[in-house]
Design a protein around this motif. Sequence first.
Motif, PDB file in Angstrom:
ATOM      1  N   ALA A 245       0.835  -1.207   0.000  1.00 31.27           N
ATOM      2  CA  ALA A 245       0.000   0.000   0.000  1.00 31.27           C
ATOM      3  C   ALA A 245       0.869   1.255   0.000  1.00 31.27           C
ATOM      4  O   ALA A 245       0.557   2.245  -0.677  1.00 31.27           O
ATOM      5  CB  ALA A 245      -0.923  -0.006   1.214  1.00 31.27           C
ATOM      6  N   TRP A 246       1.966   1.232   0.757  1.00 29.20           N
ATOM      7  CA  TRP A 246       2.880   2.371   0.811  1.00 29.20           C
ATOM      8  C   TRP A 246       3.489   2.658  -0.557  1.00 29.20           C
ATOM      9  O   TRP A 246       3.754   3.818  -0.902  1.00 29.20           O
ATOM     10  CB  TRP A 246       3.975   2.070   1.828  1.00 29.20           C
ATOM     11  N   MET A 247       3.686   1.630  -1.371  1.00 27.85           N
ATOM     12  CA  MET A 247       4.249   1.805  -2.708  1.00 27.85           C
ATOM     13  C   MET A 247       3.182   2.121  -3.754  1.00 27.85           C
ATOM     14  O   MET A 247       3.500   2.254  -4.930  1.00 27.85           O
ATOM     15  CB  MET A 247       5.041   0.560  -3.114  1.00 27.85           C
ATOM     16  N   GLY A 248       1.929   2.221  -3.345  1.00 27.77           N
ATOM     17  CA  GLY A 248       0.869   2.580  -4.291  1.00 27.77           C
ATOM     18  C   GLY A 248       0.428   1.440  -5.173  1.00 27.77           C
ATOM     19  O   GLY A 248      -0.080   1.669  -6.276  1.00 27.77           O
ATOM     20  N   GLY A 263     -10.939   0.770  -7.423  1.00 28.08           N
ATOM     21  CA  GLY A 263     -10.459   1.268  -8.714  1.00 28.08           C
ATOM     22  C   GLY A 263      -9.076   0.739  -9.050  1.00 28.08           C
ATOM     23  O   GLY A 263      -8.670  -0.342  -8.617  1.00 28.08           O
ATOM     24  N   GLY A 264      -8.348   1.512  -9.832  1.00 26.92           N
ATOM     25  CA  GLY A 264      -6.984   1.140 -10.181  1.00 26.92           C
ATOM     26  C   GLY A 264      -6.048   1.348  -9.002  1.00 26.92           C
ATOM     27  O   GLY A 264      -6.457   1.802  -7.933  1.00 26.92           O
ATOM     28  N   ILE A 265      -4.793   1.011  -9.169  1.00 29.95           N
ATOM     29  CA  ILE A 265      -3.840   1.168  -8.080  1.00 29.95           C
ATOM     30  C   ILE A 265      -3.735   2.648  -7.705  1.00 29.95           C
ATOM     31  O   ILE A 265      -3.903   3.539  -8.535  1.00 29.95           O
ATOM     32  CB  ILE A 265      -2.466   0.594  -8.451  1.00 29.95           C
ATOM     33  N   SER A 266      -3.435   2.902  -6.438  1.00 24.20           N
ATOM     34  CA  SER A 266      -3.459   4.279  -5.924  1.00 24.20           C
ATOM     35  C   SER A 266      -2.307   5.133  -6.459  1.00 24.20           C
ATOM     36  O   SER A 266      -2.407   6.352  -6.515  1.00 24.20           O
ATOM     37  CB  SER A 266      -3.402   4.258  -4.400  1.00 24.20           C
ATOM     38  N   LYS A 267      -1.180   4.495  -6.840  1.00 26.92           N
ATOM     39  CA  LYS A 267       0.010   5.198  -7.347  1.00 26.92           C
ATOM     40  C   LYS A 267       0.546   6.204  -6.341  1.00 26.92           C
ATOM     41  O   LYS A 267       1.078   7.249  -6.710  1.00 26.92           O
ATOM     42  CB  LYS A 267      -0.289   5.889  -8.684  1.00 26.92           C
ATOM     43  N   LEU A 273      10.301   3.210  -7.294  1.00 27.36           N
ATOM     44  CA  LEU A 273      10.273   1.863  -6.757  1.00 27.36           C
ATOM     45  C   LEU A 273       9.091   1.078  -7.317  1.00 27.36           C
ATOM     46  O   LEU A 273       9.212  -0.118  -7.643  1.00 27.36           O
ATOM     47  CB  LEU A 273      10.194   1.929  -5.233  1.00 27.36           C
ATOM     48  N   ARG A 274       7.955   1.731  -7.452  1.00 30.71           N
ATOM     49  CA  ARG A 274       6.777   1.071  -8.018  1.00 30.71           C
ATOM     50  C   ARG A 274       7.027   0.673  -9.472  1.00 30.71           C
ATOM     51  O   ARG A 274       6.645  -0.410  -9.914  1.00 30.71           O
ATOM     52  CB  ARG A 274       5.566   2.000  -7.916  1.00 30.71           C
ATOM     53  N   MET A 275       7.675   1.537 -10.222  1.00 29.61           N
ATOM     54  CA  MET A 275       8.002   1.234 -11.620  1.00 29.61           C
ATOM     55  C   MET A 275       8.898   0.004 -11.724  1.00 29.61           C
ATOM     56  O   MET A 275       8.679  -0.880 -12.568  1.00 29.61           O
ATOM     57  CB  MET A 275       8.669   2.449 -12.256  1.00 29.61           C
ATOM     58  N   ALA A 322       2.782  -7.473  -9.137  1.00 26.79           N
ATOM     59  CA  ALA A 322       3.733  -6.561  -8.484  1.00 26.79           C
ATOM     60  C   ALA A 322       3.380  -6.393  -7.015  1.00 26.79           C
ATOM     61  O   ALA A 322       4.264  -6.359  -6.138  1.00 26.79           O
ATOM     62  CB  ALA A 322       3.734  -5.212  -9.197  1.00 26.79           C
ATOM     63  N   ASN A 323       2.076  -6.289  -6.722  1.00 25.71           N
ATOM     64  CA  ASN A 323       1.617  -6.213  -5.332  1.00 25.71           C
ATOM     65  C   ASN A 323       2.049  -7.459  -4.565  1.00 25.71           C
ATOM     66  O   ASN A 323       2.590  -7.362  -3.452  1.00 25.71           O
ATOM     67  CB  ASN A 323       0.089  -6.081  -5.330  1.00 25.71           C
TER      68      ASN A 323
END
Length: 349
Positions: A245-248, A263-267, A273-275, A322-323
């Motif tokens: 969740a911290w990484m969106g 919805g979609g990921i929070s970003k 790091l998420r990329m 990824a999650n």
Amino acid sequence: MTSSMTIAVDLAKTVFEIAVADADWRIVERHRLSRSQFQTFFFNREPAPVVMEACGTAHFWGRWLTRLGFAVRLIPAQAARPYRRRNKNDAADAAALIEAARNAEIIDVPVKSSEQQAIQGLHRIRAQWMATRTARINNLRGLLREQGINIPVGAATAVAVAPTLIDDESVPETLRTALLEIVSEIRALEARMKAVEAELKRYAASSRDVQAIQQVPGIGLLTATALVAAVGSPDNFRDGRHLAAWMGLTPRHTGSGHRMHLGGISKRGDRYLRMLLIHGARSVLIRAQINAKAGRALNRLQQWAMDLKQRSNHNKATCALANKLARIAWAVWAHGRDFDGNHAVAIAA
């Protein structure tokens, strides 16, 4: 003995705004200090809780104040902003930090070590060079296309064949020297990026945390070092779900009453790091597809990803994977276990 006062600091390059609140959270002192005055101020005070916004130089000053015996809290900028009243100025920002410090639901940002910031600095430098390299390659493609010459797809291929294409007679002599300079610049950037990667490899060789996280599929040198530098310790998160969740990487929740929508990921959080994690998840999913087509057995993680792709689509499955990779990385890191793609199956047995 720790003071009952709370000190809020609005950081800046040269001028520091300080607000001191008593036990009832009333501001009883205000100071506007230069850098030298700022240091003298804390040298002459007894240890007390210090609240700062997690912004530029906050981690440096956090380490410095911790060594002096102060209890430092770093408040996320987005959490402190709603507490600022009326106009934005340094005094209002310091007062907002006092108000934010009263909210027990705000999760503090852990103070990063100098080594963590150094590794993050290497990643930022490499990312900037990567962006510059991409811009130069696109510039080269566009200029040659205007002369009727197309460069093959792929950055490595483009750089390799560019000198030969530039020597083509259709390219004006007045343009060739500048184009060759662009090629030289691209190669210099690539050499610099390799030097940064070599430095990250040396760090990874001495870090058990990085080595443990690299066991997880889709997580290589860049992702593992970036994750360790950003997080510091798995103990900073309650579980892997909170890390994701911290990484969106978790869905946005909207709704009211009995109606809820995912919805979609929070970003939110660290975009870089998420990329990296999403790119890694994409490689895991592609590998699973290749294994499935070849008739090779899939482990539980790969099968889960393939089933999800069948139910939704490739991009949604990639983000969901990824999650899951983030959560697995936390578990491997926090519990000191080796990665097992069939871990849940082993438990069920």
